[in-house]
Design a protein around this motif. Sequence first.
Motif, PDB file in Angstrom:
ATOM      1  N   VAL A  43      47.781   4.562 -13.138  1.00 23.71           N
ATOM      2  CA  VAL A  43      46.906   3.884 -14.104  1.00 23.71           C
ATOM      3  C   VAL A  43      46.541   2.496 -13.608  1.00 23.71           C
ATOM      4  CG1 VAL A  43      46.862   2.870 -16.417  1.00 23.71           C
ATOM      5  CG2 VAL A  43      47.667   5.204 -16.091  1.00 23.71           C
ATOM      6  N   ARG A  44      47.506   1.789 -13.052  1.00 23.67           N
ATOM      7  CA  ARG A  44      47.229   0.445 -12.536  1.00 23.67           C
ATOM      8  C   ARG A  44      46.243   0.508 -11.372  1.00 23.67           C
ATOM      9  NH1 ARG A  44      52.345  -2.083 -10.661  1.00 23.67           N
ATOM     10  NH2 ARG A  44      51.845  -0.940  -8.786  1.00 23.67           N
ATOM     11  N   CYS A  45      46.399   1.490 -10.505  1.00 22.67           N
ATOM     12  CA  CYS A  45      45.498   1.633  -9.363  1.00 22.67           C
ATOM     13  C   CYS A  45      44.079   1.962  -9.823  1.00 22.67           C
ATOM     14  CB  CYS A  45      46.014   2.713  -8.423  1.00 22.67           C
ATOM     15  SG  CYS A  45      44.981   2.970  -6.979  1.00 22.67           S
ATOM     16  N   VAL A  46      43.953   2.874 -10.771  1.00 22.58           N
ATOM     17  CA  VAL A  46      42.626   3.234 -11.278  1.00 22.58           C
ATOM     18  C   VAL A  46      41.987   2.036 -11.964  1.00 22.58           C
ATOM     19  CG1 VAL A  46      41.419   4.658 -12.978  1.00 22.58           C
ATOM     20  CG2 VAL A  46      43.094   5.691 -11.472  1.00 22.58           C
ATOM     21  N   HIS A  47      42.774   1.267 -12.681  1.00 20.08           N
ATOM     22  CA  HIS A  47      42.241   0.089 -13.369  1.00 20.08           C
ATOM     23  C   HIS A  47      41.753  -0.958 -12.369  1.00 20.08           C
ATOM     24  CE1 HIS A  47      41.701  -2.781 -16.568  1.00 20.08           C
ATOM     25  NE2 HIS A  47      42.439  -3.659 -15.915  1.00 20.08           N
ATOM     26  N   GLU A  48      42.492  -1.176 -11.298  1.00 23.03           N
ATOM     27  CA  GLU A  48      42.116  -2.188 -10.310  1.00 23.03           C
ATOM     28  C   GLU A  48      40.993  -1.712  -9.398  1.00 23.03           C
ATOM     29  OE1 GLU A  48      45.630  -3.242  -8.192  1.00 23.03           O
ATOM     30  OE2 GLU A  48      46.559  -4.192  -9.938  1.00 23.03           O
ATOM     31  N   CYS A  49      41.058  -0.478  -8.937  1.00 27.03           N
ATOM     32  CA  CYS A  49      40.109   0.019  -7.935  1.00 27.03           C
ATOM     33  C   CYS A  49      38.874   0.666  -8.550  1.00 27.03           C
ATOM     34  CB  CYS A  49      40.786   1.039  -7.029  1.00 27.03           C
ATOM     35  SG  CYS A  49      42.233   0.424  -6.182  1.00 27.03           S
ATOM     36  N   ALA A  51      38.560   3.676  -9.158  1.00 24.44           N
ATOM     37  CA  ALA A  51      38.366   4.966  -8.499  1.00 24.44           C
ATOM     38  C   ALA A  51      39.701   5.690  -8.426  1.00 24.44           C
ATOM     39  CB  ALA A  51      37.802   4.785  -7.101  1.00 24.44           C
ATOM     40  N   LEU A  52      39.619   6.993  -8.268  1.00 22.94           N
ATOM     41  CA  LEU A  52      40.798   7.829  -8.136  1.00 22.94           C
ATOM     42  C   LEU A  52      40.553   8.776  -6.970  1.00 22.94           C
ATOM     43  CD1 LEU A  52      43.515   8.710  -9.327  1.00 22.94           C
ATOM     44  CD2 LEU A  52      42.263  10.245 -10.822  1.00 22.94           C
ATOM     45  N   THR A  53      41.449   8.763  -5.993  1.00 24.73           N
ATOM     46  CA  THR A  53      41.268   9.567  -4.791  1.00 24.73           C
ATOM     47  C   THR A  53      42.397  10.574  -4.673  1.00 24.73           C
ATOM     48  OG1 THR A  53      40.190   7.731  -3.674  1.00 24.73           O
ATOM     49  CG2 THR A  53      41.029   9.482  -2.286  1.00 24.73           C
ATOM     50  N   ARG A  61      39.257  14.862   1.230  1.00 21.50           N
ATOM     51  CA  ARG A  61      39.600  13.817   0.267  1.00 21.50           C
ATOM     52  C   ARG A  61      38.534  13.806  -0.820  1.00 21.50           C
ATOM     53  NH1 ARG A  61      40.767   8.128   2.664  1.00 21.50           N
ATOM     54  NH2 ARG A  61      42.655   9.233   3.215  1.00 21.50           N
ATOM     55  N   ILE A  62      38.960  13.831  -2.066  1.00 23.37           N
ATOM     56  CA  ILE A  62      38.042  13.794  -3.199  1.00 23.37           C
ATOM     57  C   ILE A  62      38.223  12.456  -3.900  1.00 23.37           C
ATOM     58  CG2 ILE A  62      37.460  14.811  -5.422  1.00 23.37           C
ATOM     59  CD1 ILE A  62      38.495  17.471  -4.344  1.00 23.37           C
ATOM     60  N   THR A  63      37.121  11.735  -4.089  1.00 22.99           N
ATOM     61  CA  THR A  63      37.164  10.450  -4.779  1.00 22.99           C
ATOM     62  C   THR A  63      36.307  10.531  -6.029  1.00 22.99           C
ATOM     63  OG1 THR A  63      37.466   9.269  -2.705  1.00 22.99           O
ATOM     64  CG2 THR A  63      36.699   7.986  -4.586  1.00 22.99           C
ATOM     65  N   VAL A  64      36.890  10.148  -7.137  1.00 23.75           N
ATOM     66  CA  VAL A  64      36.182  10.106  -8.413  1.00 23.75           C
ATOM     67  C   VAL A  64      36.076   8.640  -8.797  1.00 23.75           C
ATOM     68  CG1 VAL A  64      36.203  10.825 -10.813  1.00 23.75           C
ATOM     69  CG2 VAL A  64      37.177  12.319  -9.062  1.00 23.75           C
ATOM     70  N   ALA A  65      34.844   8.171  -8.972  1.00 26.80           N
ATOM     71  CA  ALA A  65      34.635   6.765  -9.306  1.00 26.80           C
ATOM     72  C   ALA A  65      33.517   6.649 -10.330  1.00 26.80           C
ATOM     73  CB  ALA A  65      34.274   5.966  -8.062  1.00 26.80           C
ATOM     74  N   GLN A  66      33.579   5.605 -11.094  1.00 32.24           N
ATOM     75  CA  GLN A  66      32.527   5.330 -12.062  1.00 32.24           C
ATOM     76  C   GLN A  66      31.849   4.034 -11.647  1.00 32.24           C
ATOM     77  OE1 GLN A  66      33.834   5.048 -16.081  1.00 32.24           O
ATOM     78  NE2 GLN A  66      31.791   4.742 -16.883  1.00 32.24           N
ATOM     79  N   HIS A  67      30.581   4.157 -11.325  1.00 34.09           N
ATOM     80  CA  HIS A  67      29.827   2.982 -10.924  1.00 34.09           C
ATOM     81  C   HIS A  67      29.291   2.274 -12.163  1.00 34.09           C
ATOM     82  CE1 HIS A  67      30.037   4.030  -6.734  1.00 34.09           C
ATOM     83  NE2 HIS A  67      29.691   5.269  -7.032  1.00 34.09           N
ATOM     84  N   PRO A  68      29.245   0.968 -12.143  1.00 36.76           N
ATOM     85  CA  PRO A  68      28.712   0.250 -13.303  1.00 36.76           C
ATOM     86  C   PRO A  68      27.232   0.570 -13.509  1.00 36.76           C
ATOM     87  CG  PRO A  68      29.197  -1.262 -11.498  1.00 36.76           C
ATOM     88  CD  PRO A  68      29.668   0.089 -11.084  1.00 36.76           C
ATOM     89  N   THR A  69      26.847   0.644 -14.740  1.00 35.30           N
ATOM     90  CA  THR A  69      25.447   0.924 -15.068  1.00 35.30           C
ATOM     91  C   THR A  69      24.797  -0.327 -15.639  1.00 35.30           C
ATOM     92  OG1 THR A  69      25.998   1.632 -17.288  1.00 35.30           O
ATOM     93  CG2 THR A  69      25.982   3.327 -15.589  1.00 35.30           C
ATOM     94  N   ASP A  70      23.479  -0.311 -15.661  1.00 36.64           N
ATOM     95  CA  ASP A  70      22.733  -1.423 -16.233  1.00 36.64           C
ATOM     96  C   ASP A  70      22.375  -1.164 -17.691  1.00 36.64           C
ATOM     97  OD1 ASP A  70      22.813  -2.776 -13.848  1.00 36.64           O
ATOM     98  OD2 ASP A  70      20.957  -1.884 -13.113  1.00 36.64           O
TER      99      ASP A  70
END
Length: 73
Positions: A43-49, A51-53, A61-70
Amino acid sequence: MSYATIAAIPILLWVGSQPLAGAAMLAAVVGLLVGVRRAHRLVRCVHECRALTFDLGGEVRITVAQHPTDDPS
């Protein structure tokens, strides 16, 4: 006497009379503690990064990330 000592007496009597169940309970508690520590680290890693790999071994390697939107909402 502290409350922990008072609580430990019946637990020790139970473990003495049921050693297999006591060993299973100890293994379950240790597994739970390890799982909680790993979940907290995740949880700490996902909060800081942000992303989840997942490493699936080798070169995959699968990376799930949420990019900021406008989006202002």
